[in-house]
Design a protein around this motif. Structure first.
Motif, PDB file in Angstrom:
ATOM      1  N   UNK A   1      -3.990  -5.330  -2.465  1.00  0.00           N
ATOM      2  CA  UNK A   1      -4.690  -4.625  -1.389  1.00  0.00           C
ATOM      3  C   UNK A   1      -5.307  -5.613  -0.402  1.00  0.00           C
ATOM      4  N   UNK A   2      -5.853  -6.703  -0.922  1.00  0.00           N
ATOM      5  CA  UNK A   2      -6.442  -7.732  -0.068  1.00  0.00           C
ATOM      6  C   UNK A   2      -5.364  -8.358   0.827  1.00  0.00           C
ATOM      7  N   UNK A   3      -4.206  -8.628   0.264  1.00  0.00           N
ATOM      8  CA  UNK A   3      -3.109  -9.223   1.032  1.00  0.00           C
ATOM      9  C   UNK A   3      -2.625  -8.277   2.126  1.00  0.00           C
ATOM     10  N   UNK A   4      -2.524  -6.983   1.795  1.00  0.00           N
ATOM     11  CA  UNK A   4      -2.088  -5.999   2.788  1.00  0.00           C
ATOM     12  C   UNK A   4      -3.097  -5.891   3.927  1.00  0.00           C
ATOM     13  N   UNK A   5      -4.388  -5.882   3.595  1.00  0.00           N
ATOM     14  CA  UNK A   5      -5.418  -5.815   4.630  1.00  0.00           C
ATOM     15  C   UNK A   5      -5.399  -7.071   5.483  1.00  0.00           C
TER      16      UNK A   5
ATOM     17  N   UNK B   1      -8.424   2.813   8.246  1.00  0.00           N
ATOM     18  CA  UNK B   1      -6.993   2.653   7.973  1.00  0.00           C
ATOM     19  C   UNK B   1      -6.733   2.720   6.473  1.00  0.00           C
ATOM     20  N   UNK B   2      -5.535   3.151   6.091  1.00  0.00           N
ATOM     21  CA  UNK B   2      -5.193   3.175   4.662  1.00  0.00           C
ATOM     22  C   UNK B   2      -5.315   1.802   3.994  1.00  0.00           C
ATOM     23  N   UNK B   3      -4.984   0.736   4.712  1.00  0.00           N
ATOM     24  CA  UNK B   3      -5.062  -0.604   4.115  1.00  0.00           C
ATOM     25  C   UNK B   3      -6.505  -0.958   3.775  1.00  0.00           C
ATOM     26  N   UNK B   4      -7.434  -0.627   4.664  1.00  0.00           N
ATOM     27  CA  UNK B   4      -8.840  -0.932   4.402  1.00  0.00           C
ATOM     28  C   UNK B   4      -9.381  -0.044   3.283  1.00  0.00           C
TER      29      UNK B   4
ATOM     30  N   UNK C   1      -7.714   1.313   0.873  1.00  0.00           N
ATOM     31  CA  UNK C   1      -7.135   0.832  -0.384  1.00  0.00           C
ATOM     32  C   UNK C   1      -7.887  -0.392  -0.880  1.00  0.00           C
ATOM     33  N   UNK C   2      -8.190  -1.323   0.039  1.00  0.00           N
ATOM     34  CA  UNK C   2      -8.915  -2.529  -0.329  1.00  0.00           C
ATOM     35  C   UNK C   2     -10.291  -2.189  -0.892  1.00  0.00           C
ATOM     36  N   UNK C   3     -11.025  -1.317  -0.224  1.00  0.00           N
ATOM     37  CA  UNK C   3     -12.362  -0.936  -0.687  1.00  0.00           C
ATOM     38  C   UNK C   3     -12.298  -0.268  -2.061  1.00  0.00           C
ATOM     39  N   UNK C   4     -11.308   0.600  -2.272  1.00  0.00           N
ATOM     40  CA  UNK C   4     -11.165   1.264  -3.570  1.00  0.00           C
ATOM     41  C   UNK C   4     -10.834   0.247  -4.660  1.00  0.00           C
ATOM     42  N   UNK C   5      -9.957  -0.690  -4.356  1.00  0.00           N
ATOM     43  CA  UNK C   5      -9.574  -1.709  -5.333  1.00  0.00           C
ATOM     44  C   UNK C   5     -10.751  -2.631  -5.643  1.00  0.00           C
ATOM     45  N   UNK C   6     -11.522  -2.970  -4.628  1.00  0.00           N
ATOM     46  CA  UNK C   6     -12.706  -3.808  -4.814  1.00  0.00           C
ATOM     47  C   UNK C   6     -13.714  -3.110  -5.727  1.00  0.00           C
TER      48      UNK C   6
END
Length: 124
Positions: free
Chosen positions: A91-95, A22-25, A27-32
């Motif tokens: 990103x964490x909040x969205x996920x 998913x885009x949310x996941x 995004x989270x991985x990229x931000x991490x």
């Protein structure tokens, strides 16, 4: 038709794989990864952890002061105001929001909300 535990586990794996796409996941991985690759962010994280450890130690000995709290809060604010960290937190909040919605969908047909259940039984 009865579903076996192994079939349910396979469905769980498939769900996890779908969530990972998913885009949310993503995004989270990229931000991490961006936080992990940012030397300045890593230095601030280390500073916050050091100040947190100092505060906890001082609190345990009864020597914690408002200065300890203020230093820790200031360092956390500096860390969270960094662009790379702000994106990570968003990103964490969205996920987390996405995962909570998935948990509600899974829990809906059940008599218990496993994500929100903190223990105890049978309270009406």
């Amino acid at each position: 038709m009865s579903t076996t535990v192994s079939q349910l586990e396979e469905l769980g794996r498939e769900l996890g794989e779908e969530i990972a796409e998913t885009p949310a996941y993503e995004r989270f991985e990229a931000a991490k990864q961006a936080v992990q690759d940012d030397d300045e962010a890593q230095e601030m994280i280390a500073k916050v952890e050091r100040l947190r450890d100092e505060f906890v130690a001082a609190r345990e000995t009864g020597e914690a002061t408002q200065e300890h709290v203020a230093k820790l809060q200031q360092a956390q604010n500096e860390l969270h105001s960094m662009d790379v960290m702000e994106e990570y937190l968003n990103a964490q909040e969205a996920l987390q929001s996405q995962l909570e919605a998935i948990n509600r969908a899974i829990s809906e047909p059940l008599a218990v909300d496993f994500g929100g259940e903190a223990g105890g039984c049978c309270h009406d």
